[in-house]
Design a protein around this motif. Structure first.
Motif, PDB file in Angstrom:
ATOM      1  N   THR A  90       3.144  -0.143  -2.072  1.00  0.00           N
ATOM      2  CA  THR A  90       4.306  -0.288  -1.178  1.00  0.00           C
ATOM      3  C   THR A  90       3.942  -1.170   0.014  1.00  0.00           C
ATOM      4  OG1 THR A  90       5.216   1.860  -1.797  1.00  0.00           O
ATOM      5  CG2 THR A  90       5.923   0.961   0.314  1.00  0.00           C
ATOM      6  N   TYR A  91       2.768  -0.947   0.559  1.00  0.00           N
ATOM      7  CA  TYR A  91       2.282  -1.764   1.675  1.00  0.00           C
ATOM      8  C   TYR A  91       2.161  -3.231   1.260  1.00  0.00           C
ATOM      9  CZ  TYR A  91      -1.085  -3.707   5.015  1.00  0.00           C
ATOM     10  OH  TYR A  91      -1.717  -4.509   5.927  1.00  0.00           O
ATOM     11  N   LEU A  92       1.552  -3.479   0.099  1.00  0.00           N
ATOM     12  CA  LEU A  92       1.378  -4.855  -0.374  1.00  0.00           C
ATOM     13  C   LEU A  92       2.715  -5.509  -0.695  1.00  0.00           C
ATOM     14  CD1 LEU A  92      -1.696  -4.397  -2.758  1.00  0.00           C
ATOM     15  CD2 LEU A  92      -1.682  -5.515  -0.518  1.00  0.00           C
ATOM     16  N   ARG A  93       3.650  -4.727  -1.227  1.00  0.00           N
ATOM     17  CA  ARG A  93       4.976  -5.258  -1.546  1.00  0.00           C
ATOM     18  C   ARG A  93       5.687  -5.733  -0.286  1.00  0.00           C
ATOM     19  NH1 ARG A  93       6.531  -1.416  -4.565  1.00  0.00           N
ATOM     20  NH2 ARG A  93       7.733  -0.157  -3.123  1.00  0.00           N
ATOM     21  N   ASN A  94       5.583  -4.968   0.769  1.00  0.00           N
ATOM     22  CA  ASN A  94       6.207  -5.366   2.030  1.00  0.00           C
ATOM     23  C   ASN A  94       5.561  -6.625   2.594  1.00  0.00           C
ATOM     24  OD1 ASN A  94       8.080  -3.275   2.043  1.00  0.00           O
ATOM     25  ND2 ASN A  94       6.688  -1.861   3.074  1.00  0.00           N
ATOM     26  N   LYS A  95       4.252  -6.732   2.437  1.00  0.00           N
ATOM     27  CA  LYS A  95       3.552  -7.942   2.878  1.00  0.00           C
ATOM     28  C   LYS A  95       4.008  -9.157   2.071  1.00  0.00           C
ATOM     29  CE  LYS A  95       0.847  -6.534   6.195  1.00  0.00           C
ATOM     30  NZ  LYS A  95       0.913  -7.134   7.554  1.00  0.00           N
ATOM     31  N   ARG A  96       4.223  -8.966   0.778  1.00  0.00           N
ATOM     32  CA  ARG A  96       4.691 -10.063  -0.079  1.00  0.00           C
ATOM     33  C   ARG A  96       6.089 -10.524   0.339  1.00  0.00           C
ATOM     34  NH1 ARG A  96       3.090 -11.491  -5.338  1.00  0.00           N
ATOM     35  NH2 ARG A  96       1.042 -10.730  -5.941  1.00  0.00           N
ATOM     36  N   ASN A  98       7.399 -10.370   3.341  1.00  0.00           N
ATOM     37  CA  ASN A  98       7.262 -11.130   4.587  1.00  0.00           C
ATOM     38  C   ASN A  98       6.690 -12.516   4.317  1.00  0.00           C
ATOM     39  OD1 ASN A  98       8.249  -8.949   6.038  1.00  0.00           O
ATOM     40  ND2 ASN A  98       6.205  -8.130   6.477  1.00  0.00           N
ATOM     41  N   ARG A  99       5.731 -12.580   3.406  1.00  0.00           N
ATOM     42  CA  ARG A  99       5.144 -13.874   3.065  1.00  0.00           C
ATOM     43  C   ARG A  99       6.181 -14.805   2.454  1.00  0.00           C
ATOM     44  NH1 ARG A  99       1.584 -15.408  -2.171  1.00  0.00           N
ATOM     45  NH2 ARG A  99       0.435 -17.187  -1.349  1.00  0.00           N
ATOM     46  N   ALA A 100       6.993 -14.275   1.536  1.00  0.00           N
ATOM     47  CA  ALA A 100       8.033 -15.084   0.889  1.00  0.00           C
ATOM     48  C   ALA A 100       8.999 -15.649   1.927  1.00  0.00           C
ATOM     49  CB  ALA A 100       8.786 -14.250  -0.140  1.00  0.00           C
ATOM     50  N   ARG A 101       9.365 -14.825   2.889  1.00  0.00           N
ATOM     51  CA  ARG A 101      10.282 -15.283   3.939  1.00  0.00           C
ATOM     52  C   ARG A 101       9.640 -16.391   4.776  1.00  0.00           C
ATOM     53  NH1 ARG A 101      11.471  -9.465   4.286  1.00  0.00           N
ATOM     54  NH2 ARG A 101      13.591  -9.095   3.522  1.00  0.00           N
ATOM     55  N   SER A 128       8.105  -7.348  -6.598  1.00  0.00           N
ATOM     56  CA  SER A 128       6.856  -7.957  -6.151  1.00  0.00           C
ATOM     57  C   SER A 128       7.074  -9.463  -6.033  1.00  0.00           C
ATOM     58  CB  SER A 128       5.729  -7.649  -7.137  1.00  0.00           C
ATOM     59  OG  SER A 128       4.491  -8.091  -6.644  1.00  0.00           O
ATOM     60  N   VAL A 129       7.715  -9.855  -4.957  1.00  0.00           N
ATOM     61  CA  VAL A 129       8.112 -11.251  -4.773  1.00  0.00           C
ATOM     62  C   VAL A 129       6.886 -12.134  -4.586  1.00  0.00           C
ATOM     63  CG1 VAL A 129       9.461 -12.854  -3.373  1.00  0.00           C
ATOM     64  CG2 VAL A 129      10.278 -10.520  -3.720  1.00  0.00           C
ATOM     65  N   ASN A 165      -1.654 -14.929   1.651  1.00  0.00           N
ATOM     66  CA  ASN A 165      -1.174 -13.593   1.315  1.00  0.00           C
ATOM     67  C   ASN A 165      -2.257 -12.563   1.610  1.00  0.00           C
ATOM     68  OD1 ASN A 165       0.583 -11.655   0.294  1.00  0.00           O
ATOM     69  ND2 ASN A 165      -0.181 -11.856  -1.786  1.00  0.00           N
ATOM     70  N   GLU A 166      -1.860 -11.406   2.109  1.00  0.00           N
ATOM     71  CA  GLU A 166      -2.824 -10.330   2.329  1.00  0.00           C
ATOM     72  C   GLU A 166      -3.158  -9.675   0.995  1.00  0.00           C
ATOM     73  OE1 GLU A 166      -3.360  -6.177   4.849  1.00  0.00           O
ATOM     74  OE2 GLU A 166      -1.977  -7.722   5.555  1.00  0.00           O
ATOM     75  N   LYS A 167      -4.445  -9.507   0.745  1.00  0.00           N
ATOM     76  CA  LYS A 167      -4.889  -8.958  -0.531  1.00  0.00           C
ATOM     77  C   LYS A 167      -5.892  -7.837  -0.305  1.00  0.00           C
ATOM     78  CE  LYS A 167      -4.512 -13.510  -2.751  1.00  0.00           C
ATOM     79  NZ  LYS A 167      -5.239 -14.576  -3.494  1.00  0.00           N
ATOM     80  N   VAL A 168      -6.052  -7.000  -1.322  1.00  0.00           N
ATOM     81  CA  VAL A 168      -7.109  -5.994  -1.275  1.00  0.00           C
ATOM     82  C   VAL A 168      -8.430  -6.668  -1.632  1.00  0.00           C
ATOM     83  CG1 VAL A 168      -5.570  -4.089  -1.855  1.00  0.00           C
ATOM     84  CG2 VAL A 168      -6.741  -5.314  -3.682  1.00  0.00           C
ATOM     85  N   THR A 169      -9.521  -6.022  -1.296  1.00  0.00           N
ATOM     86  CA  THR A 169     -10.834  -6.523  -1.693  1.00  0.00           C
ATOM     87  C   THR A 169     -11.132  -6.072  -3.122  1.00  0.00           C
ATOM     88  OG1 THR A 169     -12.000  -4.563  -0.901  1.00  0.00           O
ATOM     89  CG2 THR A 169     -11.623  -6.350   0.694  1.00  0.00           C
TER      90      THR A 169
END
Length: 274
Positions: A90-96, A98-101, A128-129, A165-169
């Motif tokens: 959910t956190y990553l989806r929200n970041k995606r 924002n990135r798309a915008r 998952s945009v 894009n923000e990603k996990v390690t």
């Protein structure tokens, strides 16, 4: 001979088909085991009913970073109800989102290209945009001839409208997969740029390597096969199919696993969860 395609995307990330649409395509290509591995989402399983006449493995493909390089980690046998995993996604989806915008804003300001985010969200069910959705919209609006041009000129890495894009390690991805009862694989290692030592990545505790991949050369396939054998790791393979409209080599069953390797994966997972 049975075929397993363990790397396929749906409309819930950057694919263009639903699971229901994928089934007849798989059957037509002789695939009887399919892994759904959407990017950073398990949305395809939200209303999943396991009543298909081919075996479906619940998976995911995490986008991670390693020394400023993009590295993808595949997870199989994911528990899609796992709370920790769902919170992270959910956190990553929200970041995606924002990135798309931000990408859309850059396209407008720098290139006079007008994209409506709501149209993209409508096509993806807001799951998952990613950049591919924006690229497809650019094709639809005739700003570019194809998605390859969109990436090459505008939204690809280091292009004028690129947004990081923000990603996990890698360790985070491996741990998330493990905590759901899943097993992790290094995806398409031959596509990772400028890697001197794959052992450094594998040392993070991955269970296997995606050896069979459409864009791996024969030499790369042999190298990764030997590396897997040397390290006593599982061997996986799949097409990385994104949809019938996507050009290139990544068609269903363009790379696949035979029974031998699939059984090794299934048995490993069964023993792990005993």
């Amino acid at each position: 001979m049975s075929k397993a395609d363990l790397h396929v995307h749906t409309i819930m990330s950057d694919g263009s088909n639903t699971i229901d649409e994928l089934i007849p395509m798989c059957k037509a290509r002789g695939v009887d085991t399919l892994a759904i591995t959407d990017h950073d989402t398990i949305g395809a399983f939200e209303n999943f009913k396991d009543n298909y006449d081919i075996k479906i493995i619940k998976g995911i493909e995490f986008s991670t970073t390693y020394k400023n390089k993009s590295v993808h980690i595949l997870g199989y046998f994911i528990d899609d109800k796992n709370k920790e995993l769902n919170n992270k996604l959910t956190y990553l989806r929200n970041k995606r989102k924002n990135r798309a915008r931000e990408i859309i804003k850059k396209l407008s300001a720098k290139e006079n290209i007008t994209i409506d985010y709501d149209n993209i969200k409508k096509d993806t069910d807001d799951a998952s945009v990613g950049r591919m959705h924006i690229a497809r919209e650019m094709v639809k609006l005739k700003y570019v001839k194809n998605t390859e041009e969109a990436f090459a000129k505008y939204i690809g890495d280091d292009m004028p409208c690129f947004v990081k894009n923000e990603k996990v390690t890698i360790p985070e991805a491996v741990e998330l997969i493990k905590n759901t009862g899943g097993i992790s694989f290094l995806a398409h290692p031959g596509l990772i740029k400028d890697v001197d030592n794959y052992n450094e990545i594998l040392d993070y505790g991955l269970n296997g390597i995606e050896v069979f991949y459409p864009k791996h050369s024969n030499e790369q396939r042999q190298y990764f096969y030997d590396l897997a054998i040397e390290r006593n790791l599982l061997i996986s393979g799949g097409s990385d199919f994104h949809g019938v409209k996507t050009k290139g080599k990544n068609k269903i069953a363009s790379a696949y696993l035979t029974d031998k390797y699939l059984e090794q994966i299934i048995n490993f997972h069964k023993n792990m969860t005993k």
